[in-house]
Each structure stands twice: as structure tokens, then as C-alpha cells.
Design a protein around this motif. Sequence first.
Motif, PDB file in Angstrom:
ATOM      1  N   SER A 140       1.942 -19.591  -5.796  1.00  7.32           N
ATOM      2  CA  SER A 140       3.316 -20.021  -5.531  1.00  7.32           C
ATOM      3  C   SER A 140       3.436 -21.274  -4.684  1.00  7.32           C
ATOM      4  N   PHE A 141       2.347 -21.987  -4.475  1.00  8.56           N
ATOM      5  CA  PHE A 141       2.454 -23.181  -3.642  1.00  8.56           C
ATOM      6  C   PHE A 141       1.787 -24.374  -4.339  1.00  8.56           C
ATOM      7  N   PRO A 142       2.419 -25.543  -4.311  1.00  8.48           N
ATOM      8  CA  PRO A 142       1.907 -26.713  -5.048  1.00  8.48           C
ATOM      9  C   PRO A 142       0.842 -27.499  -4.294  1.00  8.48           C
ATOM     10  N   ALA A 143      -0.221 -26.819  -3.910  1.00  4.52           N
ATOM     11  CA  ALA A 143      -1.327 -27.489  -3.224  1.00  4.52           C
ATOM     12  C   ALA A 143      -2.591 -27.338  -4.055  1.00  4.52           C
ATOM     13  N   ARG A 144      -3.403 -28.370  -4.063  1.00  8.51           N
ATOM     14  CA  ARG A 144      -4.682 -28.340  -4.762  1.00  8.51           C
ATOM     15  C   ARG A 144      -5.784 -28.021  -3.744  1.00  8.51           C
ATOM     16  N   PHE A 145      -6.414 -26.859  -3.890  1.00 11.63           N
ATOM     17  CA  PHE A 145      -7.503 -26.486  -2.992  1.00 11.63           C
ATOM     18  C   PHE A 145      -8.831 -26.756  -3.689  1.00 11.63           C
ATOM     19  N   GLY A 146      -9.569 -27.702  -3.127  1.00  7.37           N
ATOM     20  CA  GLY A 146     -10.837 -28.086  -3.720  1.00  7.37           C
ATOM     21  C   GLY A 146     -11.994 -27.210  -3.308  1.00  7.37           C
ATOM     22  N   GLY A 147     -11.817 -26.424  -2.249  1.00  8.78           N
ATOM     23  CA  GLY A 147     -12.882 -25.543  -1.791  1.00  8.78           C
ATOM     24  C   GLY A 147     -12.401 -24.637  -0.684  1.00  8.78           C
ATOM     25  N   ILE A 148     -12.869 -23.383  -0.717  1.00  9.07           N
ATOM     26  CA  ILE A 148     -12.587 -22.411   0.343  1.00  9.07           C
ATOM     27  C   ILE A 148     -13.941 -21.888   0.812  1.00  9.07           C
ATOM     28  N   GLU A 174      -0.561 -38.545  -0.629  1.00  2.00           N
ATOM     29  CA  GLU A 174      -2.019 -38.615  -0.759  1.00  2.00           C
ATOM     30  C   GLU A 174      -2.615 -37.213  -0.865  1.00  2.00           C
ATOM     31  N   LEU A 175      -2.087 -36.273  -0.078  1.00  2.00           N
ATOM     32  CA  LEU A 175      -2.602 -34.904  -0.116  1.00  2.00           C
ATOM     33  C   LEU A 175      -2.130 -34.164  -1.360  1.00  2.00           C
ATOM     34  N   GLN A 176      -0.994 -34.557  -1.916  1.00  2.00           N
ATOM     35  CA  GLN A 176      -0.568 -33.967  -3.180  1.00  2.00           C
ATOM     36  C   GLN A 176      -1.594 -34.241  -4.271  1.00  2.00           C
ATOM     37  N   VAL A 177      -2.191 -35.408  -4.232  1.00  2.00           N
ATOM     38  CA  VAL A 177      -3.181 -35.791  -5.242  1.00  2.00           C
ATOM     39  C   VAL A 177      -4.575 -35.309  -4.862  1.00  2.00           C
ATOM     40  N   ASN A 178      -4.983 -35.553  -3.622  1.00  2.00           N
ATOM     41  CA  ASN A 178      -6.358 -35.260  -3.211  1.00  2.00           C
ATOM     42  C   ASN A 178      -6.584 -33.808  -2.838  1.00  2.00           C
ATOM     43  N   GLY A 179      -5.582 -33.150  -2.256  1.00  2.00           N
ATOM     44  CA  GLY A 179      -5.668 -31.733  -1.974  1.00  2.00           C
ATOM     45  C   GLY A 179      -6.266 -31.382  -0.627  1.00  2.00           C
ATOM     46  N   PHE A 180      -6.751 -30.149  -0.532  1.00  2.00           N
ATOM     47  CA  PHE A 180      -7.183 -29.557   0.725  1.00  2.00           C
ATOM     48  C   PHE A 180      -8.522 -28.844   0.559  1.00  2.00           C
ATOM     49  N   VAL A 181      -9.187 -28.665   1.689  1.00  2.00           N
ATOM     50  CA  VAL A 181     -10.362 -27.811   1.784  1.00  2.00           C
ATOM     51  C   VAL A 181     -10.118 -26.869   2.955  1.00  2.00           C
ATOM     52  N   LEU A 182     -10.488 -25.603   2.788  1.00  2.00           N
ATOM     53  CA  LEU A 182     -10.290 -24.610   3.842  1.00  2.00           C
ATOM     54  C   LEU A 182     -11.636 -24.049   4.277  1.00  2.00           C
ATOM     55  N   ILE A 183     -11.876 -24.031   5.595  1.00  2.00           N
ATOM     56  CA  ILE A 183     -13.074 -23.399   6.156  1.00  2.00           C
ATOM     57  C   ILE A 183     -12.615 -22.253   7.048  1.00  2.00           C
ATOM     58  N   ILE A 184     -13.107 -21.050   6.772  1.00  2.00           N
ATOM     59  CA  ILE A 184     -12.783 -19.877   7.590  1.00  2.00           C
ATOM     60  C   ILE A 184     -14.047 -19.417   8.296  1.00  2.00           C
ATOM     61  N   ASP A 185     -14.012 -19.438   9.618  1.00  2.00           N
ATOM     62  CA  ASP A 185     -15.133 -18.980  10.428  1.00  2.00           C
ATOM     63  C   ASP A 185     -14.851 -17.543  10.862  1.00  2.00           C
ATOM     64  N   TRP A 186     -15.700 -16.611  10.409  1.00  2.00           N
ATOM     65  CA  TRP A 186     -15.506 -15.194  10.696  1.00  2.00           C
ATOM     66  C   TRP A 186     -16.327 -14.724  11.904  1.00  2.00           C
ATOM     67  N   SER A 187     -16.900 -15.634  12.643  1.00  2.00           N
ATOM     68  CA  SER A 187     -17.689 -15.250  13.815  1.00  2.00           C
ATOM     69  C   SER A 187     -16.871 -14.362  14.756  1.00  2.00           C
ATOM     70  N   ASN A 188     -17.472 -13.249  15.189  1.00  2.00           N
ATOM     71  CA  ASN A 188     -16.862 -12.350  16.167  1.00  2.00           C
ATOM     72  C   ASN A 188     -15.568 -11.696  15.680  1.00  2.00           C
ATOM     73  N   PHE A 189     -15.320 -11.748  14.380  1.00  2.00           N
ATOM     74  CA  PHE A 189     -14.157 -11.047  13.817  1.00  2.00           C
ATOM     75  C   PHE A 189     -14.534  -9.576  13.682  1.00  2.00           C
ATOM     76  N   THR A 190     -13.845  -8.727  14.424  1.00  2.00           N
ATOM     77  CA  THR A 190     -14.276  -7.335  14.544  1.00  2.00           C
ATOM     78  C   THR A 190     -13.862  -6.496  13.344  1.00  2.00           C
TER      79      THR A 190
END
Length: 327
Positions: A190-198, A152-168
Motif C-alpha cells: 500500500s505504499f509507493p516506495a521502491r525497496f531495493g533491499g531489506i 530522486e527517492l521515488q526513482v532510486n528507492g530505499f534500502v532497509l537494515i534491521i539490527d536485531w542485536s539484543n532483541f529479546t
Amino acid sequence: MTHLQAGLSPETLEKARLELNENPDTLHQDIQEVRDMVITRPDIGFLRTDDAFILRFLRARKFQHFEAFRLLAQYFEYRQQNLDMFKSFKATDPGIKQALKDGFPGGLANLDHYGRKILVLFAANWDQSRYTLVDILRAILLSLEAMIEDPELQVNGFVLIIDWSNFTFKQASKLTPSMLRLAIEGLQDSFPARFGGIHFVNQPWYIHALYTVIRPFLKEKTRKRIFLHGNNLNSLHQLIHPEILPSEFGGMLPPYDMGTWARTLLDHEYDDDSECNADSYSAPAKDLEKELSPKSMKRSQSVVDPGVLKRMDKNEEENMQPLLSLD
């Protein structure tokens, strides 16, 4: 439907057909065409070429045979070129384990409205005394290896959220161009993942500056999927519904438990810290990070020009400031 599609829901099967050009009648032929190309790269050790494995690369490249093969080749080539990264490539490796326990990465329980898995990173959680940035990248790649087993994830893919709060700024100074290059090559190329949003949230100016530097070296489709929200969580909620987000992202769910995904991978070994202490860097990760330092890298290997590298090698905040004008 073939046995290779057995794990897909009817809705995902239709999505695979419409968006990825996946055809059950030609699926085995598509896979064989990619497999037949393996002999054209005798310099690469293709350690796995079974049907299910090749299928994930076809899905990642919308069943364009040559593009799928190129991704497959780059997958193994990346591992050959970075052998130290993949020594002790398991969740119980001390560096990977600590990174996982600090939420690198985390995974939300609910999928988004497109069926995508939501990964989260809380950047300030990085404990430099216990594991390296390479360990974080290894933990992310290991996690993706586990998650991509789900068709299912091969077809639908991933979304990544990066929270930079307090990152010095001190932490940010470790994000050298060479380290960023390693991550881009490992995740984008080099990786077979579909990223729909970062999605970047709460990013300080120096993270925006770093993104400005690497932006030209991202693929156009990757650039289109990166969103810099800053403190405007409303813009994030327009793309990911707050009903499935934890409170850190202005969502309606409780705060995220950083150990959620780590417990899944580590199971009963999650609480076993006998191997982990302040000096528990894995040697390969430490050595690789040393090799990735700008002083030890050949300038021609960097993703940015030498002038930018010279500025980025310095940790003083004032030398980051001119990069803001690049946007």
C-alpha cells in the motif's frame, strides 16, 4: 523534460527512462490514464489525485497503469480500513515522537551507490513502556511520507537494515502474525516506495523463525530482496559499502545517532517532552494493538493458518521451536 521531472538529476532521469519506462513525452497522458480509473472504485475516498501524487505511484510500478492505480487504491483503502492508525498522524504525536527519537526509523546521511536512501532500525531500542508496535509502524509510514516527496527517492528507492542485536524473546513475542500482517499490508502492498533491499543482521533464531512463517505471504520480488546476514557483516558489505555505514554495521563511520532523522521531522520540538511520559500511549494505537491481538482477531483474517496462529499466540519459547523446521 516536464516540470514534473524538474527535481531529477540527469543520471536519475536516464535511470527513470531505462528502468521505469518513464517518458517525458507521454508523462501527462500516463498520469491521466491512472486518474481516469478512479471512478471505477467509488467505495474509496481518493483524497489526493494531483499529477505529482499519481506520478509516485507510476514510478513505484514502472509505469504499468493498472498496477499503479491498484497501488493508489490500496494506499487509500489501507487508510480507510485502519482509521485509528492515522488519527494524530504527525511527528508530535506522543507515541510517534518517542518511536522517532529511539530511531524508528533512522536514516543514514549518505546514499548507497545506487542513489538509494538507507533506513536503519535497531530493534532492541523499542521501549514497550512508552509506545507500541503500532506507533513504530506509524512512525515508519510517516517518515516514508516525508521522504517520498523527494523525486530522486521515488526513482532510486530505499534500502532497509534491521539490527536485531539484543532483541529479546519477550519483545519478539509481541510480533504477532496479525501485527506482521498489518506491517506487510502497509509497507509492501500500500505504499509507493521502491525497496531495493531489506537486510537482517544479528538476528536470533526466533526472528528467523518468524520470518519463515511470514515468508510465503510476501511477494516474490520482496522475498528476493530480503537478506539474512546473521553475524556475517562481510556479506552485508558486499551489497552496501562499509564507507557509508556506521560502526554498528562494521562500517567506517562513527556510531549512529538515533535522533538524526527525528530532529529533521521534529525540528525545535525534538527536545519538548512535555507531552511524553510513561503513560503517553496514544489511545488509537493502544486500541488498535488490542484489536490486533490474536484472541480478538478472526482467524480467517490472519496471514497464517490457524495451526500456526495457535502456536504463535503463546509466549513460551518452547512453542516457537517447531517453527524452525518450516524453513
